[in-house]
Design a protein around this motif. Structure first.
Motif, PDB file in Angstrom:
ATOM      1  N   PHE A 113       0.544  -1.306  -0.547  1.00 25.46           N
ATOM      2  CA  PHE A 113       0.189  -0.123   0.033  1.00 25.46           C
ATOM      3  C   PHE A 113       0.710   1.094  -0.009  1.00 25.46           C
ATOM      4  CE2 PHE A 113      -2.746  -3.474   1.544  1.00 25.46           C
ATOM      5  CZ  PHE A 113      -3.978  -3.205   0.936  1.00 25.46           C
ATOM      6  N   HIS A 114       1.825   1.233   0.902  1.00 29.41           N
ATOM      7  CA  HIS A 114       2.602   2.074   0.186  1.00 29.41           C
ATOM      8  C   HIS A 114       3.301   2.560  -0.872  1.00 29.41           C
ATOM      9  CE1 HIS A 114       5.512  -0.904   0.820  1.00 29.41           C
ATOM     10  NE2 HIS A 114       6.356  -0.259   0.259  1.00 29.41           N
ATOM     11  N   GLY A 115       3.517   1.924  -1.866  1.00 30.98           N
ATOM     12  CA  GLY A 115       2.819   1.777  -3.614  1.00 30.98           C
ATOM     13  C   GLY A 115       2.278   3.284  -3.756  1.00 30.98           C
ATOM     14  N   ARG A 116       1.228   3.065  -3.089  1.00 30.70           N
ATOM     15  CA  ARG A 116       0.262   4.211  -3.475  1.00 30.70           C
ATOM     16  C   ARG A 116       0.120   3.631  -5.264  1.00 30.70           C
ATOM     17  NH1 ARG A 116       3.868   7.711  -1.860  1.00 30.70           N
ATOM     18  NH2 ARG A 116       3.249   8.754  -4.101  1.00 30.70           N
ATOM     19  N   ARG A 117       0.085   2.716  -6.065  1.00 32.73           N
ATOM     20  CA  ARG A 117      -0.277   1.910  -6.668  1.00 32.73           C
ATOM     21  C   ARG A 117      -2.056   0.778  -7.987  1.00 32.73           C
ATOM     22  NH1 ARG A 117       3.733  -2.027  -9.807  1.00 32.73           N
ATOM     23  NH2 ARG A 117       2.467  -1.485 -11.775  1.00 32.73           N
ATOM     24  N   VAL A 118      -2.615   1.930  -7.710  1.00 32.55           N
ATOM     25  CA  VAL A 118      -4.046   1.209  -7.568  1.00 32.55           C
ATOM     26  C   VAL A 118      -4.106   0.612  -9.466  1.00 32.55           C
ATOM     27  CG1 VAL A 118      -6.460   1.616  -7.746  1.00 32.55           C
ATOM     28  CG2 VAL A 118      -4.852   2.400  -6.267  1.00 32.55           C
ATOM     29  N   VAL A 119      -4.768  -1.035  -9.646  1.00 37.52           N
ATOM     30  CA  VAL A 119      -5.129  -0.720 -10.905  1.00 37.52           C
ATOM     31  C   VAL A 119      -6.647  -0.909 -10.720  1.00 37.52           C
ATOM     32  CG1 VAL A 119      -4.843  -3.199 -12.914  1.00 37.52           C
ATOM     33  CG2 VAL A 119      -3.193  -1.803 -11.654  1.00 37.52           C
ATOM     34  N   THR A 120      -7.142  -0.272 -12.100  1.00 38.43           N
ATOM     35  CA  THR A 120      -8.331  -0.669 -11.836  1.00 38.43           C
ATOM     36  C   THR A 120      -9.296  -1.311 -12.881  1.00 38.43           C
ATOM     37  OG1 THR A 120      -9.248   1.329 -10.248  1.00 38.43           O
ATOM     38  CG2 THR A 120     -10.702   0.450 -11.466  1.00 38.43           C
ATOM     39  N   LEU A 121     -10.324  -2.866 -13.042  1.00 40.11           N
ATOM     40  CA  LEU A 121     -10.649  -3.142 -13.986  1.00 40.11           C
ATOM     41  C   LEU A 121     -12.242  -2.736 -13.476  1.00 40.11           C
ATOM     42  CD1 LEU A 121      -8.636  -6.271 -14.202  1.00 40.11           C
ATOM     43  CD2 LEU A 121      -8.990  -4.826 -15.832  1.00 40.11           C
ATOM     44  N   HIS A 122     -12.665  -1.953 -14.250  1.00 38.59           N
ATOM     45  CA  HIS A 122     -14.568  -1.344 -14.248  1.00 38.59           C
ATOM     46  C   HIS A 122     -15.178  -1.817 -15.057  1.00 38.59           C
ATOM     47  CE1 HIS A 122     -17.696   1.127 -13.076  1.00 38.59           C
ATOM     48  NE2 HIS A 122     -17.606   1.926 -14.776  1.00 38.59           N
ATOM     49  N   ASN A 123     -15.964  -2.569 -14.642  1.00 39.09           N
ATOM     50  CA  ASN A 123     -17.299  -2.728 -15.822  1.00 39.09           C
ATOM     51  C   ASN A 123     -18.218  -2.379 -15.861  1.00 39.09           C
ATOM     52  OD1 ASN A 123     -18.634  -4.534 -17.570  1.00 39.09           O
ATOM     53  ND2 ASN A 123     -19.674  -5.328 -15.894  1.00 39.09           N
ATOM     54  N   MET A 139      -1.943  10.541  -4.780  1.00 38.20           N
ATOM     55  CA  MET A 139      -0.285  10.926  -4.626  1.00 38.20           C
ATOM     56  C   MET A 139      -1.440  12.036  -3.359  1.00 38.20           C
ATOM     57  SD  MET A 139       1.267  12.078  -7.821  1.00 38.20           S
ATOM     58  CE  MET A 139       2.612  12.610  -6.856  1.00 38.20           C
ATOM     59  N   PHE A 140      -0.878  12.730  -2.382  1.00 26.85           N
ATOM     60  CA  PHE A 140      -0.976  13.758  -1.854  1.00 26.85           C
ATOM     61  C   PHE A 140      -0.422  15.514  -1.915  1.00 26.85           C
ATOM     62  CE2 PHE A 140      -1.525   9.445   0.740  1.00 26.85           C
ATOM     63  CZ  PHE A 140      -3.286   9.737   0.629  1.00 26.85           C
ATOM     64  N   SER A 141      -1.428  16.630  -1.420  1.00 31.59           N
ATOM     65  CA  SER A 141      -0.646  17.240  -1.533  1.00 31.59           C
ATOM     66  C   SER A 141      -0.091  16.950  -0.118  1.00 31.59           C
ATOM     67  CB  SER A 141      -1.773  18.270  -0.902  1.00 31.59           C
ATOM     68  OG  SER A 141      -2.742  18.382  -0.147  1.00 31.59           O
ATOM     69  N   GLU A 142       1.342  18.735  -0.129  1.00 33.52           N
ATOM     70  CA  GLU A 142       1.936  18.670   0.883  1.00 33.52           C
ATOM     71  C   GLU A 142       1.248  19.222   2.337  1.00 33.52           C
ATOM     72  OE1 GLU A 142       4.828  21.856  -0.142  1.00 33.52           O
ATOM     73  OE2 GLU A 142       4.768  21.096  -1.630  1.00 33.52           O
ATOM     74  N   THR A 143       0.205  19.250   2.160  1.00 36.21           N
ATOM     75  CA  THR A 143      -0.377  19.711   3.426  1.00 36.21           C
ATOM     76  C   THR A 143      -1.461  18.372   4.383  1.00 36.21           C
ATOM     77  OG1 THR A 143      -2.403  20.643   2.157  1.00 36.21           O
ATOM     78  CG2 THR A 143      -1.285  22.302   3.006  1.00 36.21           C
ATOM     79  N   GLY A 144      -1.319  17.190   3.465  1.00 37.42           N
ATOM     80  CA  GLY A 144      -2.317  16.262   3.228  1.00 37.42           C
ATOM     81  C   GLY A 144      -3.501  16.311   3.548  1.00 37.42           C
ATOM     82  N   GLN A 145      -4.246  17.212   2.983  1.00 36.32           N
ATOM     83  CA  GLN A 145      -5.540  17.896   3.451  1.00 36.32           C
ATOM     84  C   GLN A 145      -6.103  17.162   1.297  1.00 36.32           C
ATOM     85  OE1 GLN A 145      -6.114  21.384   4.535  1.00 36.32           O
ATOM     86  NE2 GLN A 145      -5.783  21.004   6.746  1.00 36.32           N
ATOM     87  N   ARG A 146      -5.331  17.208   0.596  1.00 37.21           N
ATOM     88  CA  ARG A 146      -5.948  16.625  -0.621  1.00 37.21           C
ATOM     89  C   ARG A 146      -5.519  15.407  -1.345  1.00 37.21           C
ATOM     90  NH1 ARG A 146      -6.401  22.002  -4.377  1.00 37.21           N
ATOM     91  NH2 ARG A 146      -7.735  20.066  -6.261  1.00 37.21           N
ATOM     92  N   ALA A 147      -6.133  14.588  -2.206  1.00 36.34           N
ATOM     93  CA  ALA A 147      -5.705  13.344  -2.619  1.00 36.34           C
ATOM     94  C   ALA A 147      -5.873  13.882  -4.427  1.00 36.34           C
ATOM     95  CB  ALA A 147      -6.070  12.454  -2.062  1.00 36.34           C
ATOM     96  N   TYR A 148      -4.913  13.516  -4.595  1.00 36.45           N
ATOM     97  CA  TYR A 148      -5.215  13.245  -6.517  1.00 36.45           C
ATOM     98  C   TYR A 148      -4.799  12.642  -7.214  1.00 36.45           C
ATOM     99  CZ  TYR A 148      -0.318  15.878  -7.091  1.00 36.45           C
ATOM    100  OH  TYR A 148       0.725  16.390  -6.433  1.00 36.45           O
ATOM    101  N   LEU A 149      -4.630  12.151  -8.184  1.00 38.58           N
ATOM    102  CA  LEU A 149      -4.324  10.596  -9.284  1.00 38.58           C
ATOM    103  C   LEU A 149      -3.225  11.414 -10.278  1.00 38.58           C
ATOM    104  CD1 LEU A 149      -7.774   8.590  -9.341  1.00 38.58           C
ATOM    105  CD2 LEU A 149      -5.968   8.011  -7.458  1.00 38.58           C
TER     106      LEU A 149
END
Length: 298
Positions: free
Chosen positions: A222-232, A245-255
């Motif tokens: 989980f610390h690698g933060r890699r996600v593979v999604t298979l969505h049907n 990934m997270f912003s420097e403040t840790g309050q926002r996340a983005y892909l």
């Protein structure tokens, strides 16, 4: 643009009026939504249930094979099926190969598939038939095999084989975008990714989900933060590969998308390992299955 007004002679004026009419209708719809929201807040627990928008997904035909979370029969089958060994701790190891002739464009996709799946390796096929390759891969400890097929230098198909005894799934492949074609892409690390399987709800979909699950380790880092999604969605399986990934403040996340990006559609699921002549099919797509847009199989 909205529908042109037939009673206005000037074409530009008709277009202008149609645009204004569409904007007014959108504004009125937004106002009705605001009023319904206020009414619901005022009524509290007595508010009527929220309306569900009509779509092909919400109006799909009833399928008696939809798997319930507590289905004991399905859980019993999972304990003894071809994928059970993987989900009880066995490590996955995947061999990837191609057709007899592999153009550079297909090799780029293969390289990215190798990056996508831990313990995946590419082996050149040459002129060999698939049967001896499958037998040799099983003897060398591979648990899965993928064959990328192409036409006119474009990837058109994907075979996924569970070793040593099947099953074998054949997918049509479309909408392939390599890493370099994705804006602001990143490069994957060697961490084992998380796998997200979404909306594989029927008995057939459950089988396909377990087939995909067997391609990836069951202990992600989980610390690698890699996600593979298979969505049907509507029997189209969308593959995406991201790093969150997270912003420097840790309050926002983005892909950040890592690639590749592609779409798969199941053409057949066959018992055993790749026998298009004498193999027995669990499921095979035929033209008469496309008579209804609200009928889905996965």
């Amino acid at each position: 643009m909205g529908r042109l007004k037939p009673d206005v002679g000037n074409k530009l004026k008709r277009a202008e009026l149609a645009f204004k009419d569409k904007a007014n209708k959108k504004k009125e719809k937004k106002q009705r939504q605001i009023e319904r929201r206020k009414e619901a807040e005022a009524l509290g627990s007595e508010a009527p249930p929220k309306q569900v928008p009509k779509s092909l997904d919400t109006m799909r035909e009833y399928d008696e094979t939809v798997v319930q979370p507590d289905d004991e029969e399905v859980m019993g089958e999972d304990a003894i099926d071809e994928f059970a060994e993987h989900f009880t701790g066995a490590e996955s190891k995947t061999l990837i190969t191609t057709g007899h002739y592999t153009p550079p464009e297909i090799m780029q996709l293969v390289d990215e598939l190798v990056d996508l799946m831990p313990n995946a390796e590419y082996r050149k096929r040459g002129t060999a038939d698939l049967k001896p390759i499958i037998e040799g891969a099983s003897e060398r400890g591979y648990t899965m095999m993928m064959v990328v097929t192409s036409k006119a230098k474009k990837a058109t198909g994907l075979w996924v084989v569970k070793l040593p005894a099947g099953p074998t799934a054949h997918f049509r492949m479309t909408s392939v975008r390599l890493r370099k074609q994705i804006r602001n892409h990143g490069r994957p690390t060697s961490h084992r990714p998380e796998l997200v399987l979404n909306n594989f709800g029927t008995r057939l979909g459950h089988r396909i989900g377990r087939l995909f699950g067997s391609l990836f380790p069951h202990d992600p880092q989980f610390h690698g933060r890699r996600v593979v999604t298979l969505h049907n969605q509507r029997d189209f399986v969308f593959l995406r590969h991201h790093r969150y990934m997270f912003s420097e403040t840790g309050q926002r996340a983005y892909l950040q998308e890592l690639g590749p990006r592609l779409t798969l559609r199941l053409r057949s699921l066959q018992l055993g390992t790749f026998d298009t002549t004498h193999g027995l099919y669990e499921w095979h797509h035929t033209p008469d299955m496309d008579t209804s847009r609200r009928r889905f199989f996965l």
